[in-house]
Design an enzyme around this catalytic site. Sequence first.
Site, PDB file in Angstrom:
ATOM      1  CB  SER A  55      38.026  29.442  53.512  1.00 53.32           C
ATOM      2  OG  SER A  55      37.767  30.527  52.622  1.00 53.32           O
ATOM      3  CG  ASP A 208      41.321  37.422  55.537  1.00 51.52           C
ATOM      4  OD1 ASP A 208      40.277  38.064  55.798  1.00 51.52           O
ATOM      5  OD2 ASP A 208      41.360  36.179  55.519  1.00 51.52           O
ATOM      6  CG  HIS A 211      38.173  34.262  55.236  1.00 52.70           C
ATOM      7  ND1 HIS A 211      39.439  34.549  54.733  1.00 52.70           N
ATOM      8  CD2 HIS A 211      37.730  33.167  54.588  1.00 52.70           C
ATOM      9  CE1 HIS A 211      39.740  33.648  53.818  1.00 52.70           C
ATOM     10  NE2 HIS A 211      38.731  32.801  53.708  1.00 52.70           N
TER      11      HIS A 211
END
Length: 241
Positions: A55, A208, A211
């Site tokens: 990701s 979060d 990231h």
Amino acid sequence: MRNILVSLPFGYGVLRRIGKRLAQTFTLVLVQIWMICATHAAVAEPLRIAALGDSLTQGYGLMQQDGFTAQLQGWLAAHHVDATIINAGVSGDTTAGGLSRVDWTLTPDIDAMIVALGGNDLLRGLSPELSRTNLKGILEVARAKNVPVLLVGMQAPGNYGAEYKAHFDAIYPDLAEAYGTLYFEGFLKPLTDLGLWEQMLTTHMQADGVHPNAKGVSVIVEAMGPTVEDLVNRVLDNSVE
């Protein structure tokens, strides 16, 4: 016209032979020019670099233009580096996932590869030896296809214990040395180098805490860009050899 030919010190047959040779020479010159132009056109095509990752590479939580590969593409353009970044990031992917798809990722038109995997191995608490084996397999495929690699490191958090952290952190520099790849110490390291991580969480990371946001990605790209340029130069050097 006949009077002119008669006055020449050689016959019409000689003229025909000369004309034929000139035509052959002209044709050969045209073929050589075409080959030179074709070669230059091939060289002019930008190199293609596959960014094999998770990701972080894929650009999770960001607009497309703010993701890692898009911002890296912008950095290369700004620094006149003629290369195209192919986003081969898959959110949630582990080193095992990368190994399962590296062979078909490295199609004949891919000239180099960035490998940025291992974060999800950490999140799942996978064995460092398993991660090492998977990354080694990825590098083996790249070596077999003669594709230069930039290996991006990953550091384990301290809560896994000192032994786990030591084994995991050593994977990337060890493999980079063993396979002769370029090496960038850590995907998030440019952010941790800026200052207190608690501060970075509010200014350079998404909510979060895992990231980077667009600002964080720009810092990472600015730090990694020169090493990617080195990767491009390695491809060019290999093509000359």
